[in-house]
Design a protein around this motif. Structure first.
Motif, PDB file in Angstrom:
ATOM      1  N   GLU A   1       0.788  -1.192   0.058  1.00  0.00           N
ATOM      2  CA  GLU A   1      -0.025  -0.040   0.139  1.00  0.00           C
ATOM      3  C   GLU A   1       0.989   1.253  -0.155  1.00  0.00           C
ATOM      4  OE1 GLU A   1      -2.385  -0.449   3.441  1.00  0.00           O
ATOM      5  OE2 GLU A   1      -3.944  -1.805   2.224  1.00  0.00           O
TER       6      GLU A   1
ATOM      7  N   ASN B   1       2.886   2.496   2.084  1.00  0.00           N
ATOM      8  CA  ASN B   1       2.969   2.886   3.347  1.00  0.00           C
ATOM      9  C   ASN B   1       4.473   3.232   3.947  1.00  0.00           C
ATOM     10  OD1 ASN B   1       0.207   3.574   3.600  1.00  0.00           O
ATOM     11  ND2 ASN B   1      -0.166   1.744   4.461  1.00  0.00           N
TER      12      ASN B   1
ATOM     13  N   ARG C   1       4.014  -2.446  14.222  1.00  0.00           N
ATOM     14  CA  ARG C   1       4.193  -1.696  12.580  1.00  0.00           C
ATOM     15  C   ARG C   1       5.382  -1.148  12.374  1.00  0.00           C
ATOM     16  NH1 ARG C   1      -1.369  -1.240  11.226  1.00  0.00           N
ATOM     17  NH2 ARG C   1      -0.731  -0.783   9.024  1.00  0.00           N
TER      18      ARG C   1
ATOM     19  N   THR D   1      -8.069  -6.706  10.748  1.00  0.00           N
ATOM     20  CA  THR D   1      -7.476  -6.142   9.607  1.00  0.00           C
ATOM     21  C   THR D   1      -7.056  -6.956   8.463  1.00  0.00           C
ATOM     22  OG1 THR D   1      -6.566  -4.238  11.119  1.00  0.00           O
ATOM     23  CG2 THR D   1      -6.003  -4.016   8.825  1.00  0.00           C
TER      24      THR D   1
ATOM     25  N   TYR E   1      -9.688 -10.821   8.773  1.00  0.00           N
ATOM     26  CA  TYR E   1     -11.224 -10.943   8.691  1.00  0.00           C
ATOM     27  C   TYR E   1     -11.560  -9.981   7.409  1.00  0.00           C
ATOM     28  CZ  TYR E   1     -15.841  -9.132   9.782  1.00  0.00           C
ATOM     29  OH  TYR E   1     -17.146  -8.771   9.921  1.00  0.00           O
TER      30      TYR E   1
ATOM     31  N   VAL F   1     -14.568  -2.728  10.415  1.00  0.00           N
ATOM     32  CA  VAL F   1     -13.967  -3.328   9.453  1.00  0.00           C
ATOM     33  C   VAL F   1     -14.855  -3.563   8.371  1.00  0.00           C
ATOM     34  CG1 VAL F   1     -12.343  -5.036   8.606  1.00  0.00           C
ATOM     35  CG2 VAL F   1     -11.788  -4.112  10.695  1.00  0.00           C
TER      36      VAL F   1
ATOM     37  N   THR G   1      -4.971   0.190   4.344  1.00  0.00           N
ATOM     38  CA  THR G   1      -4.969  -0.588   5.760  1.00  0.00           C
ATOM     39  C   THR G   1      -5.064   0.559   7.057  1.00  0.00           C
ATOM     40  OG1 THR G   1      -3.972  -2.371   4.755  1.00  0.00           O
ATOM     41  CG2 THR G   1      -4.273  -2.539   7.158  1.00  0.00           C
ATOM     42  N   SER G   2      -3.947   1.494   6.711  1.00  0.00           N
ATOM     43  CA  SER G   2      -3.826   2.331   7.761  1.00  0.00           C
ATOM     44  C   SER G   2      -5.032   3.210   7.862  1.00  0.00           C
ATOM     45  CB  SER G   2      -2.437   3.381   7.155  1.00  0.00           C
ATOM     46  OG  SER G   2      -2.848   3.883   6.015  1.00  0.00           O
TER      47      SER G   2
ATOM     48  N   ILE H   1      -8.118   2.252   7.798  1.00  0.00           N
ATOM     49  CA  ILE H   1      -9.309   1.474   8.429  1.00  0.00           C
ATOM     50  C   ILE H   1      -9.879   1.994   9.750  1.00  0.00           C
ATOM     51  CG2 ILE H   1      -9.941  -0.717   8.799  1.00  0.00           C
ATOM     52  CD1 ILE H   1      -8.939  -1.826   6.393  1.00  0.00           C
ATOM     53  N   SER H   2      -8.811   1.910  10.648  1.00  0.00           N
ATOM     54  CA  SER H   2      -9.617   2.264  12.105  1.00  0.00           C
ATOM     55  C   SER H   2      -9.579   3.905  12.016  1.00  0.00           C
ATOM     56  CB  SER H   2      -8.463   1.775  13.158  1.00  0.00           C
ATOM     57  OG  SER H   2      -7.332   2.205  12.903  1.00  0.00           O
TER      58      SER H   2
END
Lengths: 438, 77
Positions: free
Chosen positions: A136, A138, A164, A288, A291, B42, B58-59, B61-62
């Motif tokens: 991604e 990141n 992370r 994350t 699921y 999610v 992903t970063s 999502i929350s």
């Protein structure tokens, strides 16, 4: 070498700490990488190159992923994830697989009896999250030195928390974090001490009861089984959260803040809430990276499918904990608990009495941990059957296990710490605000 | 377009957490509903991805845990 070993506390840790603060900035990363490798190799020198191999291969994968911007990028990511799962699977699940094949087909394939490389379960999840971050775009400023440090930084290498890349590397490179910070040393030592107390004085003493109950089940009574299972539930919490406290404290000595992994889990008011408080970084990883993608693979995203995905995730999570059907059942029970909890929440728009929901959650979690500790499904079933045999409740005096005063004290402290007191993270925040430590 | 997206977001959240649509508005956030938990978050993100036909990092999502943040994100992409 464990965190509470004398050789770690009085030789390894002071030397690494001294080296870290005395060395010039440019040598510090290398020094921490070498220290991490020595820590890892102390477990088994012969198998220690396995972690180097994993680091090198995954670094190459990550570089490939970052440098591509076409459809091959996804193929490389999937190949990298499959590689990591197979790498973990070969060492951790080969014999489990062989034994099940032998059982199903009455074959006689010899187990490989491979030693399980330390830390590989955590490193695998951490690496998968890292590779997804690479995909991604990141990840910033990646090089082999930074990546190796991210994986092999010894406080969180063995059993997490799952961290992370950006979260860690930004802390390592923060200018002020290279200084000797007295406050962090004080807080770090306090948290490290709390972790040692949790492990040595509580978990290890409770294990005396647990070992008796789970070693010989033949003459166990109703009370024995309840005591044994409760002691194990507290033991695993103090073992694991004690380890995390030690890791958090040690990392803080190097001015690194690890993410919170426990938040008084036995105060949870439901299974959903339990997983928001127990092994928080694993829960985050599962929701994350497992699921979410699993749910996406369904044609219809509805409540029923989301519950199916939840169950599958927890079956995998159960198996991740260990190569045995007892762990799979442990995962299945938590998956089932989550489904019941979500369904209840959806149908009834009410909150149950806090004490009642807390007690119900704790008792259910206690039953699940019997499968976590038992040597076999049969043993776990036997203990649960005994615990539910309320006809024998009048034989309360019948306790066949040995209970010393130290064990009783450890049990009482467990109850007070788990249900009454605040947790380590609260203490860290309070100490961080304390001006006396500046 | 913005109003249309808002309606779609509210419907997705309502379907996911089992809350009535009229109880969800532009200022709603995850903490307002005890049914909007991490799993719900999610699930909402996966449904939003399907709606915008684009992957949400992903970063994020929350981070996207309010109706307004989700709407701003969709309107920006």
């Amino acid at each position: 070498m464990l965190f509470h070993d004398k050789i770690f506390l009085f030789a390894y840790l002071p030397l690494v700490l001294l080296g870290f603060f005395l060395l010039k900035d440019k040598y510090r990363f290398i020094f921490l990488i070498i220290s991490g490798y020595i820590f890892y190799a102390a477990w088994n020198l012969k198998f220690s190159p396995l972690i180097i191999f994993s680091i090198l291969i995954n670094y190459l994968f990550s570089k490939k992923i970052i440098n591509r911007d076409d459809k091959d990028k996804k193929t490389i990511l999937i190949s990298a994830i499959i590689f990591n799962i197979l790498y973990l699977g070969f060492f951790k699940y080969s014999d489990f697989f062989i034994n099940n094949i032998n059982f199903l087909f009455s074959s006689n394939i010899k187990p490989l009896n491979l030693p399980f490389p330390l830390a590989l379960s955590f490193v695998t999840f951490q690496t998968i999250a890292f590779l997804c971050d690479c995909y991604e775009n990141n990840i910033k400023n990646l090089n082999l030195k930074r990546y190796a440090l991210f994986i092999i930084f010894f406080p969180q290498l063995i059993a997490g928390p799952i961290v992370r890349y950006n979260q860690m590397i930004s802390q390592f490179e923060e200018g002020k974090n290279l200084n000797f910070i007295f406050k962090n040393i004080c807080i770090g030592l306090i948290i490290l001490s709390i972790g040692i107390i949790k492990k040595v004085f509580i978990a290890d003493n409770l294990s005396i009861v647990t070992d008796q109950v789970f070693t010989d089940t033949t003459s166990l009574s109703f009370v024995d089984c309840w005591l044994g299972s409760l002691c194990f539930t507290f033991q695993i919490y103090f073992d694991f959260s004690g380890y995390i406290d030690m890791a958090t404290g040690i990392a803080l000595l190097f001015n690194i803040r690890l993410p919170q992994n426990f938040d008084s889990p036995f105060k949870a008011t439901g299974i959903i809430n339990f997983w928001q408080r127990w092994h928080i970084t694993l829960t985050h990883f599962l929701t994350t990276y497992l699921y979410g993608p699993l749910l996406k693979s369904f044609q219809n995203i509805n409540f029923f499918n989301s519950m199916i995905a939840t169950l599958i995730v927890f079956l995998i999570a159960g198996l991740w904990h260990g190569p045995s059907w007892t762990y799979v059942i442990f995962g299945a029970m938590h998956g089932f608990g989550l489904i019941v909890n979500h369904t209840f929440k959806r149908i009834f728009d009410i909150k149950l009495n806090q004490f009642f929901s807390q007690a119900l959650t704790f008792v259910y979690v206690n039953f699940t941990f019997i499968f976590f500790r038992a040597d076999s499904v049969e043993q776990a079933s036997f203990i649960i059957k005994k615990m539910l045999d309320f006809r024998s409740i009048n034989k309360l005096e019948y306790i066949s296990i040995n209970l010393s005063i130290v064990v009783i004290m450890a049990f009482i402290f467990s109850i007070i710490i788990c249900f009454v007191l605040k947790n380590t993270n609260w203490l860290i925040s309070k100490l961080s605000l304390n001006k006396l430590l500046d | 377009m913005k109003k249309e997206n808002l309606g779609k977001i509210i419907k997705i959240i309502s379907d996911t957490i089992g809350e009535q649509e009229n109880k969800i508005g532009i200022n709603s956030k995850s903490t307002d509903f005890f049914k909007w938990d991490s799993l719900g978050q999610v699930t909402i993100m996966v449904k939003i991805e399907k709606m915008i036909k684009k992957k949400i990092p992903t970063s994020k999502i929350s981070e996207l845990n309010t109706v307004k943040k989700i709407l701003d994100y969709i309107n920006k992409t």
